[in-house]
Design a protein around this motif. Structure first.
Motif, PDB file in Angstrom:
ATOM      1  N   LEU A  24       0.829  -1.207   0.000  1.00  0.00           N
ATOM      2  CA  LEU A  24       0.000   0.000   0.000  1.00  0.00           C
ATOM      3  C   LEU A  24       0.864   1.259   0.000  1.00  0.00           C
ATOM      4  CD1 LEU A  24      -2.776   1.460   0.425  1.00  0.00           C
ATOM      5  CD2 LEU A  24      -2.366   1.206   2.880  1.00  0.00           C
ATOM      6  N   LYS A  25       1.916   1.252   0.804  1.00  0.00           N
ATOM      7  CA  LYS A  25       2.770   2.446   0.938  1.00  0.00           C
ATOM      8  C   LYS A  25       3.527   2.767  -0.346  1.00  0.00           C
ATOM      9  CE  LYS A  25       2.068   3.917   5.162  1.00  0.00           C
ATOM     10  NZ  LYS A  25       1.583   5.287   5.426  1.00  0.00           N
ATOM     11  N   THR A  26       3.804   1.742  -1.168  1.00  0.00           N
ATOM     12  CA  THR A  26       4.474   2.024  -2.439  1.00  0.00           C
ATOM     13  C   THR A  26       3.537   2.755  -3.393  1.00  0.00           C
ATOM     14  OG1 THR A  26       3.814  -0.097  -3.428  1.00  0.00           O
ATOM     15  CG2 THR A  26       5.905  -0.040  -2.208  1.00  0.00           C
ATOM     16  N   ARG A  27       2.229   2.619  -3.174  1.00  0.00           N
ATOM     17  CA  ARG A  27       1.257   3.237  -4.067  1.00  0.00           C
ATOM     18  C   ARG A  27       0.616   4.477  -3.468  1.00  0.00           C
ATOM     19  NH1 ARG A  27      -1.594  -2.640  -5.260  1.00  0.00           N
ATOM     20  NH2 ARG A  27       0.003  -3.447  -6.699  1.00  0.00           N
ATOM     21  N   GLN A  28       0.349   4.424  -2.171  1.00  0.00           N
ATOM     22  CA  GLN A  28      -0.305   5.539  -1.485  1.00  0.00           C
ATOM     23  C   GLN A  28       0.473   5.863  -0.208  1.00  0.00           C
ATOM     24  OE1 GLN A  28      -2.797   7.113  -2.782  1.00  0.00           O
ATOM     25  NE2 GLN A  28      -3.489   5.688  -4.364  1.00  0.00           N
ATOM     26  N   PRO A  29       1.638   6.479  -0.331  1.00  0.00           N
ATOM     27  CA  PRO A  29       2.507   6.675   0.839  1.00  0.00           C
ATOM     28  C   PRO A  29       1.900   7.549   1.924  1.00  0.00           C
ATOM     29  CG  PRO A  29       3.315   7.915  -1.066  1.00  0.00           C
ATOM     30  CD  PRO A  29       2.238   7.011  -1.562  1.00  0.00           C
ATOM     31  N   ARG A  30       0.897   8.360   1.597  1.00  0.00           N
ATOM     32  CA  ARG A  30       0.347   9.266   2.601  1.00  0.00           C
ATOM     33  C   ARG A  30      -0.819   8.672   3.395  1.00  0.00           C
ATOM     34  NH1 ARG A  30       0.274  15.322  -0.097  1.00  0.00           N
ATOM     35  NH2 ARG A  30       2.528  15.511  -0.400  1.00  0.00           N
ATOM     36  N   VAL A  31      -1.217   7.466   3.062  1.00  0.00           N
ATOM     37  CA  VAL A  31      -2.280   6.830   3.836  1.00  0.00           C
ATOM     38  C   VAL A  31      -1.731   6.458   5.219  1.00  0.00           C
ATOM     39  CG1 VAL A  31      -3.770   4.802   4.048  1.00  0.00           C
ATOM     40  CG2 VAL A  31      -3.525   5.949   1.844  1.00  0.00           C
ATOM     41  N   LEU A  32      -2.432   6.884   6.243  1.00  0.00           N
ATOM     42  CA  LEU A  32      -2.057   6.546   7.618  1.00  0.00           C
ATOM     43  C   LEU A  32      -2.688   5.208   7.973  1.00  0.00           C
ATOM     44  CD1 LEU A  32      -0.937   7.126  10.447  1.00  0.00           C
ATOM     45  CD2 LEU A  32      -3.018   8.434  10.914  1.00  0.00           C
ATOM     46  N   VAL A  33      -1.867   4.231   8.352  1.00  0.00           N
ATOM     47  CA  VAL A  33      -2.351   2.894   8.688  1.00  0.00           C
ATOM     48  C   VAL A  33      -2.170   2.651  10.177  1.00  0.00           C
ATOM     49  CG1 VAL A  33      -2.183   0.425   8.211  1.00  0.00           C
ATOM     50  CG2 VAL A  33      -1.670   2.083   6.395  1.00  0.00           C
ATOM     51  N   SER A  34      -3.254   2.259  10.843  1.00  0.00           N
ATOM     52  CA  SER A  34      -3.211   1.880  12.252  1.00  0.00           C
ATOM     53  C   SER A  34      -3.532   0.388  12.356  1.00  0.00           C
ATOM     54  CB  SER A  34      -4.224   2.693  13.062  1.00  0.00           C
ATOM     55  OG  SER A  34      -4.306   2.224  14.398  1.00  0.00           O
ATOM     56  N   ILE A  35      -2.686  -0.379  13.058  1.00  0.00           N
ATOM     57  CA  ILE A  35      -2.846  -1.839  13.135  1.00  0.00           C
ATOM     58  C   ILE A  35      -3.037  -2.256  14.582  1.00  0.00           C
ATOM     59  CG2 ILE A  35      -1.803  -4.078  12.619  1.00  0.00           C
ATOM     60  CD1 ILE A  35      -0.115  -2.644  10.476  1.00  0.00           C
ATOM     61  N   SER A  36      -4.091  -3.043  14.831  1.00  0.00           N
ATOM     62  CA  SER A  36      -4.357  -3.612  16.156  1.00  0.00           C
ATOM     63  C   SER A  36      -4.271  -5.127  16.060  1.00  0.00           C
ATOM     64  CB  SER A  36      -5.753  -3.227  16.655  1.00  0.00           C
ATOM     65  OG  SER A  36      -5.900  -1.831  16.726  1.00  0.00           O
ATOM     66  N   VAL A  37      -3.521  -5.752  16.978  1.00  0.00           N
ATOM     67  CA  VAL A  37      -3.410  -7.213  17.032  1.00  0.00           C
ATOM     68  C   VAL A  37      -4.139  -7.691  18.280  1.00  0.00           C
ATOM     69  CG1 VAL A  37      -1.850  -9.195  17.127  1.00  0.00           C
ATOM     70  CG2 VAL A  37      -1.186  -7.145  15.835  1.00  0.00           C
ATOM     71  N   ASP A  38      -5.108  -8.591  18.089  1.00  0.00           N
ATOM     72  CA  ASP A  38      -5.907  -9.062  19.225  1.00  0.00           C
ATOM     73  C   ASP A  38      -6.589 -10.363  18.835  1.00  0.00           C
ATOM     74  OD1 ASP A  38      -7.273  -9.054  21.720  1.00  0.00           O
ATOM     75  OD2 ASP A  38      -7.323  -6.879  21.684  1.00  0.00           O
ATOM     76  N   THR A  39      -7.508 -10.833  19.665  1.00  0.00           N
ATOM     77  CA  THR A  39      -8.277 -12.034  19.352  1.00  0.00           C
ATOM     78  C   THR A  39      -9.381 -11.691  18.357  1.00  0.00           C
ATOM     79  OG1 THR A  39      -9.808 -11.673  21.189  1.00  0.00           O
ATOM     80  CG2 THR A  39      -7.834 -12.978  21.642  1.00  0.00           C
ATOM     81  N   SER A  40      -9.831 -12.697  17.609  1.00  0.00           N
ATOM     82  CA  SER A  40     -10.869 -12.475  16.604  1.00  0.00           C
ATOM     83  C   SER A  40     -12.137 -11.903  17.225  1.00  0.00           C
ATOM     84  CB  SER A  40     -11.196 -13.788  15.887  1.00  0.00           C
ATOM     85  OG  SER A  40     -10.136 -14.193  15.059  1.00  0.00           O
ATOM     86  N   LYS A  41     -12.515 -12.411  18.390  1.00  0.00           N
ATOM     87  CA  LYS A  41     -13.763 -11.974  19.016  1.00  0.00           C
ATOM     88  C   LYS A  41     -13.755 -10.471  19.272  1.00  0.00           C
ATOM     89  CE  LYS A  41     -16.770 -12.857  22.980  1.00  0.00           C
ATOM     90  NZ  LYS A  41     -16.980 -13.669  24.212  1.00  0.00           N
ATOM     91  N   LEU A  42     -12.677  -9.975  19.871  1.00  0.00           N
ATOM     92  CA  LEU A  42     -12.600  -8.544  20.183  1.00  0.00           C
ATOM     93  C   LEU A  42     -12.473  -7.699  18.923  1.00  0.00           C
ATOM     94  CD1 LEU A  42     -10.295  -8.638  23.344  1.00  0.00           C
ATOM     95  CD2 LEU A  42     -12.774  -8.308  23.242  1.00  0.00           C
ATOM     96  N   LEU A  43     -11.726  -8.188  17.945  1.00  0.00           N
ATOM     97  CA  LEU A  43     -11.550  -7.429  16.706  1.00  0.00           C
ATOM     98  C   LEU A  43     -12.865  -7.293  15.946  1.00  0.00           C
ATOM     99  CD1 LEU A  43      -8.167  -8.939  15.467  1.00  0.00           C
ATOM    100  CD2 LEU A  43      -8.520  -6.640  16.403  1.00  0.00           C
ATOM    101  N   VAL A  44     -13.638  -8.370  15.879  1.00  0.00           N
ATOM    102  CA  VAL A  44     -14.914  -8.316  15.159  1.00  0.00           C
ATOM    103  C   VAL A  44     -15.893  -7.407  15.897  1.00  0.00           C
ATOM    104  CG1 VAL A  44     -16.928  -9.673  14.465  1.00  0.00           C
ATOM    105  CG2 VAL A  44     -14.632 -10.514  13.975  1.00  0.00           C
ATOM    106  N   GLN A  45     -15.849  -7.408  17.223  1.00  0.00           N
ATOM    107  CA  GLN A  45     -16.684  -6.469  17.977  1.00  0.00           C
ATOM    108  C   GLN A  45     -16.354  -5.030  17.599  1.00  0.00           C
ATOM    109  OE1 GLN A  45     -16.088  -7.342  22.136  1.00  0.00           O
ATOM    110  NE2 GLN A  45     -17.413  -9.139  22.114  1.00  0.00           N
TER     111      GLN A  45
END
Length: 317
Positions: free
Chosen positions: A126-147
């Motif tokens: 993504l950054k090679t194509r749209q370098p200005r997009v701000l990406v936020s990543i959260s790592v957690d369990t599926s249950k909490l992420l889907v909520q």
């Protein structure tokens, strides 16, 4: 066909203050504290809640001696109100970013394995194509992420749908499954043994995911099915750097996909015990909200995830 009663409720009765109050009531469980958080007086908050309940014809909250608790109807309204407010926040964010010349923001959630490989590779693409997009990543369990996805806090999740009630609101694009192996430090006393038994392994120190996760439940069921108590010496964590350092500095074991620790295995820091757990997890996949229009940044992230998935796991598509 849209329900005219629903349309009349939204246009004639529902105000932003109602949405804010619902979310704060869900957070605080108290009309007084929710009113403070929503910048309302307590009488005004009580009046807004009464208006909502009258318009819908149902009780949204049970009045308790100390606070309030949402009914089933209240839980639905709280979740939908949170998603609606998140959408308006996202719209404001998009407009401000466009005005400032930025390219948007995307919030991604993922479980552990794709968080170590698939997602970072997609972000790099993504950054090679749209370098200005701000990406936020959260790592957690599926249950909490889907909520969080259903509440509008995340745009895309790479994980599993565990709640069948939520399935109708979501789309799922399979990526791959996760065969698990027993991972230990190089030179571990059990390394190279071909006669290992589960009864011997249960006596080791184990690094486990949190209680309530699918893997934790599967491991516990595996021990109990063999008449064994789960390991007594345990550490609970999902953080890969913590797991790797614990393994290197001790004789603990952990059940993980080899893909997750591939660099450690290739460099001879960790190794795989020759014991078949017979443990596989259901496929994880790319999850989005059905009938939801993603922002341009989120659309670009979704396209990158799909492209990397097709390259890494062509046989699974």
């Amino acid at each position: 066909m849209p329900d005219p009663r629903s349309d009349r409720f939204v246009r004639s009765h529902l105000k932003t203050r109602h949405l804010v109050l619902l979310v704060e009531l869900g957070r605080h469980g108290s009309i007084m504290h929710a009113a403070q958080a929503a910048n309302l007086t307590q009488p005004a908050a009580s009046k807004l809640l009464a208006e909502l309940e009258h318009a819908l014809g149902v009780q949204l909250f049970e009045r308790l001696p100390r606070g309030v608790a949402p009914t089933w109807y209240g839980q639905v309204l709280i979740r939908r109100a949170g998603a609606a407010l998140a959408e308006m926040d996202a719209a404001h964010q998009e407009v401000m970013e466009l005005l400032s010349g930025l390219r948007g923001r995307v919030d991604v959630g993922c479980v552990l394995t794709p968080g170590a490989s698939l997602v970072p590779e997609a972000v790099n693409l993504l950054k090679t194509r749209q370098p200005r997009v701000l990406v936020s990543i959260s790592v957690d369990t599926s249950k909490l992420l889907v909520q969080r996805l259903r509440a509008g806090e995340l745009d895309v999740v790479v994980g599993r749908i565990l709640d069948t009630e939520a399935a109708g609101e979501l789309t799922f694009e399979p990526v791959t499954d996760e065969p698990h192996s027993l991972i230990v430090r190089a030179g571990h006393p059990l390394a190279g043994r071909t006669d290992l038994t589960l009864a011997e392994l249960v006596l080791q120190g184990w690094i486990l995911p949190p209680t309530g996760s699918i893997l934790r439940d599967r491991l516990t069921a595996m021990f109990l099915s063999q008449g064994l108590e789960p390991p007594a010496e345990t550490v609970e964590t999902l953080a890969l750097p913590v797991i790797a350092n614990l393994l290197v500095g001790s004789n603990m074991v952990v059940a993980l996909p080899q893909e997750l620790v591939a660099p450690y295995l290739q460099n001879g820091i960790l190794e795989v015990l020759p014991f078949d757990l017979g443990l596989r997890m259901e496929m994880y996949g790319i999850i989005t909200r059905r009938h939801h229009q993603l922002s341009p940044g989120a659309e670009a992230m979704l396209a990158s995830l799909r492209e990397v998935t097709a390259q890494r796991y062509p046989s699974k598509r």
